[in-house]
Motif scaffolding. Sequence first.
Motif, PDB file in Angstrom:
ATOM      1  N   THR A  84       0.849  -1.186   0.000  1.00 40.58           N
ATOM      2  CA  THR A  84       0.000   0.000   0.000  1.00 40.58           C
ATOM      3  C   THR A  84       0.882   1.232   0.000  1.00 40.58           C
ATOM      4  OG1 THR A  84      -0.105  -0.064   2.404  1.00 40.58           O
ATOM      5  CG2 THR A  84      -1.855  -1.170   1.205  1.00 40.58           C
ATOM      6  N   PRO A  85       0.398   2.334  -0.558  1.00 45.23           N
ATOM      7  CA  PRO A  85       1.234   3.534  -0.613  1.00 45.23           C
ATOM      8  C   PRO A  85       1.543   4.049   0.786  1.00 45.23           C
ATOM      9  CG  PRO A  85      -0.974   3.988  -1.439  1.00 45.23           C
ATOM     10  CD  PRO A  85      -0.889   2.530  -1.188  1.00 45.23           C
ATOM     11  N   ARG A  86       2.751   4.526   0.968  1.00 41.02           N
ATOM     12  CA  ARG A  86       3.200   5.013   2.268  1.00 41.02           C
ATOM     13  C   ARG A  86       2.742   6.445   2.450  1.00 41.02           C
ATOM     14  NH1 ARG A  86       8.048   7.432   4.328  1.00 41.02           N
ATOM     15  NH2 ARG A  86       8.320   6.774   6.485  1.00 41.02           N
ATOM     16  N   THR A  87       2.229   6.740   3.625  1.00 39.11           N
ATOM     17  CA  THR A  87       1.858   8.123   3.931  1.00 39.11           C
ATOM     18  C   THR A  87       2.935   8.727   4.800  1.00 39.11           C
ATOM     19  OG1 THR A  87       0.602   7.392   5.838  1.00 39.11           O
ATOM     20  CG2 THR A  87      -0.603   7.657   3.776  1.00 39.11           C
ATOM     21  N   ASP A  88       3.094  10.001   4.676  1.00 42.40           N
ATOM     22  CA  ASP A  88       4.118  10.698   5.446  1.00 42.40           C
ATOM     23  C   ASP A  88       3.503  11.168   6.757  1.00 42.40           C
ATOM     24  OD1 ASP A  88       6.469  11.831   6.174  1.00 42.40           O
ATOM     25  OD2 ASP A  88       6.230  13.630   4.932  1.00 42.40           O
ATOM     26  N   TYR A  89       3.841  10.513   7.820  1.00 40.61           N
ATOM     27  CA  TYR A  89       3.293  10.846   9.126  1.00 40.61           C
ATOM     28  C   TYR A  89       4.007  12.031   9.774  1.00 40.61           C
ATOM     29  CZ  TYR A  89       0.818   6.440   8.853  1.00 40.61           C
ATOM     30  OH  TYR A  89       0.008   5.417   8.459  1.00 40.61           O
ATOM     31  N   ALA A  90       5.178  12.377   9.298  1.00 44.86           N
ATOM     32  CA  ALA A  90       5.941  13.448   9.924  1.00 44.86           C
ATOM     33  C   ALA A  90       5.272  14.811   9.764  1.00 44.86           C
ATOM     34  CB  ALA A  90       7.352  13.482   9.348  1.00 44.86           C
ATOM     35  N   GLY A  91       4.635  15.035   8.619  1.00 50.60           N
ATOM     36  CA  GLY A  91       4.041  16.344   8.364  1.00 50.60           C
ATOM     37  C   GLY A  91       2.621  16.483   8.883  1.00 50.60           C
ATOM     38  N   MET A  92       2.074  15.480   9.479  1.00 49.83           N
ATOM     39  CA  MET A  92       0.677  15.528   9.893  1.00 49.83           C
ATOM     40  C   MET A  92       0.467  16.410  11.119  1.00 49.83           C
ATOM     41  SD  MET A  92      -0.656  11.715   9.174  1.00 49.83           S
ATOM     42  CE  MET A  92      -2.354  12.130   9.511  1.00 49.83           C
ATOM     43  N   GLY A  93       1.464  16.599  11.930  1.00 51.34           N
ATOM     44  CA  GLY A  93       1.296  17.391  13.147  1.00 51.34           C
ATOM     45  C   GLY A  93       1.447  18.880  12.927  1.00 51.34           C
ATOM     46  N   ARG A  94       1.879  19.312  11.764  1.00 54.84           N
ATOM     47  CA  ARG A  94       2.093  20.721  11.494  1.00 54.84           C
ATOM     48  C   ARG A  94       0.782  21.448  11.260  1.00 54.84           C
ATOM     49  NH1 ARG A  94       5.831  19.855   6.651  1.00 54.84           N
ATOM     50  NH2 ARG A  94       7.289  18.392   7.548  1.00 54.84           N
ATOM     51  N   ARG A  95       0.780  22.705  11.615  1.00 58.88           N
ATOM     52  CA  ARG A  95      -0.382  23.554  11.323  1.00 58.88           C
ATOM     53  C   ARG A  95      -0.247  24.102   9.930  1.00 58.88           C
ATOM     54  NH1 ARG A  95      -1.804  27.269  16.479  1.00 58.88           N
ATOM     55  NH2 ARG A  95      -2.305  25.575  17.881  1.00 58.88           N
ATOM     56  N   VAL A  96      -1.375  24.187   9.258  1.00 58.33           N
ATOM     57  CA  VAL A  96      -1.357  24.686   7.893  1.00 58.33           C
ATOM     58  C   VAL A  96      -1.340  26.200   7.880  1.00 58.33           C
ATOM     59  CG1 VAL A  96      -2.598  24.704   5.717  1.00 58.33           C
ATOM     60  CG2 VAL A  96      -2.526  22.627   7.087  1.00 58.33           C
ATOM     61  N   GLY A  97      -2.142  26.791   8.677  1.00 57.75           N
ATOM     62  CA  GLY A  97      -2.202  28.252   8.670  1.00 57.75           C
ATOM     63  C   GLY A  97      -2.301  28.766  10.088  1.00 57.75           C
ATOM     64  N   GLY A  98      -2.801  29.952  10.218  1.00 59.63           N
ATOM     65  CA  GLY A  98      -2.934  30.547  11.524  1.00 59.63           C
ATOM     66  C   GLY A  98      -4.228  30.181  12.207  1.00 59.63           C
ATOM     67  N   GLY A  99      -4.968  29.192  11.670  1.00 60.43           N
ATOM     68  CA  GLY A  99      -6.263  28.824  12.220  1.00 60.43           C
ATOM     69  C   GLY A  99      -6.137  28.073  13.536  1.00 60.43           C
ATOM     70  N   GLU A 100      -7.274  27.706  14.061  1.00 59.93           N
ATOM     71  CA  GLU A 100      -7.282  27.000  15.329  1.00 59.93           C
ATOM     72  C   GLU A 100      -6.883  25.547  15.132  1.00 59.93           C
ATOM     73  OE1 GLU A 100     -11.023  27.380  17.235  1.00 59.93           O
ATOM     74  OE2 GLU A 100     -11.095  29.537  16.966  1.00 59.93           O
ATOM     75  N   ALA A 101      -6.390  24.947  16.176  1.00 60.49           N
ATOM     76  CA  ALA A 101      -6.014  23.540  16.148  1.00 60.49           C
ATOM     77  C   ALA A 101      -7.283  22.690  16.124  1.00 60.49           C
ATOM     78  CB  ALA A 101      -5.166  23.189  17.359  1.00 60.49           C
ATOM     79  N   PHE A 102      -7.179  21.512  15.631  1.00 58.34           N
ATOM     80  CA  PHE A 102      -8.319  20.617  15.564  1.00 58.34           C
ATOM     81  C   PHE A 102      -8.726  20.188  16.964  1.00 58.34           C
ATOM     82  CE2 PHE A 102      -9.839  16.210  15.562  1.00 58.34           C
ATOM     83  CZ  PHE A 102     -10.983  16.364  14.812  1.00 58.34           C
ATOM     84  N   MET A 103     -10.020  20.306  17.240  1.00 60.97           N
ATOM     85  CA  MET A 103     -10.567  19.889  18.530  1.00 60.97           C
ATOM     86  C   MET A 103     -11.819  19.086  18.250  1.00 60.97           C
ATOM     87  SD  MET A 103      -8.608  21.059  20.881  1.00 60.97           S
ATOM     88  CE  MET A 103      -9.570  20.936  22.355  1.00 60.97           C
ATOM     89  N   PRO A 104     -11.907  17.839  18.690  1.00 54.29           N
ATOM     90  CA  PRO A 104     -13.120  17.066  18.463  1.00 54.29           C
ATOM     91  C   PRO A 104     -14.264  17.619  19.276  1.00 54.29           C
ATOM     92  CG  PRO A 104     -11.605  15.857  19.857  1.00 54.29           C
ATOM     93  CD  PRO A 104     -10.890  17.091  19.426  1.00 54.29           C
ATOM     94  N   GLU A 105     -15.476  17.462  18.752  1.00 52.54           N
ATOM     95  CA  GLU A 105     -16.650  17.922  19.475  1.00 52.54           C
ATOM     96  C   GLU A 105     -16.902  16.998  20.648  1.00 52.54           C
ATOM     97  OE1 GLU A 105     -20.077  18.369  17.042  1.00 52.54           O
ATOM     98  OE2 GLU A 105     -18.982  19.349  15.447  1.00 52.54           O
ATOM     99  N   VAL A 106     -17.262  17.584  21.761  1.00 56.81           N
ATOM    100  CA  VAL A 106     -17.553  16.802  22.945  1.00 56.81           C
ATOM    101  C   VAL A 106     -19.052  16.677  23.047  1.00 56.81           C
ATOM    102  CG1 VAL A 106     -17.277  16.676  25.432  1.00 56.81           C
ATOM    103  CG2 VAL A 106     -15.483  17.702  24.034  1.00 56.81           C
ATOM    104  N   GLU A 107     -19.542  15.444  23.072  1.00 58.85           N
ATOM    105  CA  GLU A 107     -20.972  15.216  23.177  1.00 58.85           C
ATOM    106  C   GLU A 107     -21.320  14.963  24.638  1.00 58.85           C
ATOM    107  OE1 GLU A 107     -22.229  12.152  20.559  1.00 58.85           O
ATOM    108  OE2 GLU A 107     -21.197  12.998  18.844  1.00 58.85           O
ATOM    109  N   ALA A 108     -22.568  15.154  24.928  1.00 57.29           N
ATOM    110  CA  ALA A 108     -23.021  14.935  26.296  1.00 57.29           C
ATOM    111  C   ALA A 108     -22.961  13.462  26.654  1.00 57.29           C
ATOM    112  CB  ALA A 108     -24.431  15.475  26.470  1.00 57.29           C
ATOM    113  N   ALA A 109     -23.392  12.598  25.779  1.00 61.27           N
ATOM    114  CA  ALA A 109     -23.379  11.162  26.048  1.00 61.27           C
ATOM    115  C   ALA A 109     -22.630  10.477  24.914  1.00 61.27           C
ATOM    116  CB  ALA A 109     -24.806  10.635  26.135  1.00 61.27           C
TER     117      ALA A 109
END
Length: 139
Positions: free
Chosen positions: A9-34
């Motif tokens: 399978t094609p190899r993905t580059d995991y090293a660049g995944m932690g970088r921010r693309v722009g000045g936007g906010e960091a990814f935050m998952p939505e927190v559900e009540a249940a």
Amino acid sequence: MRIDGTSRTPRTDYAGMGRRVGGGEAFMPEVEAAPARITGAPATAPTASLDALLALQAVDDALMARRKALRRSTQILDTLDELKADLLAGRVSEGRLNLLLALIGQARERNEPALDEALDAIELRARVELAKFGRFTAA
């Protein structure tokens, strides 16, 4: 089971995944009540019965029958060559004659008259040679 391809399978580059693309906010998952309920896995299609699979494996295809016939014919010819060498040396092996009769008995297919005629002649000659040893075999 046959595996045709060995491509990876094609190899993905995991090293660049932690970088921010722009000045936007960091990814935050939505927190559900249940926490969401996990539904069961979908039902699988019914598998074929074991009897059907065994029946498919038991069927000899034309290629397998051809291989068996080729193997038997090779064994008969090899045994005949060994018998020819024994006759030229002035001795005939009783065991080799019995082997030849067994091989001829397995090789009968009764669909080619010329081949059956040749096998009959070989079988008769082998029985005559066995009779010289005092072994009278039933035809």
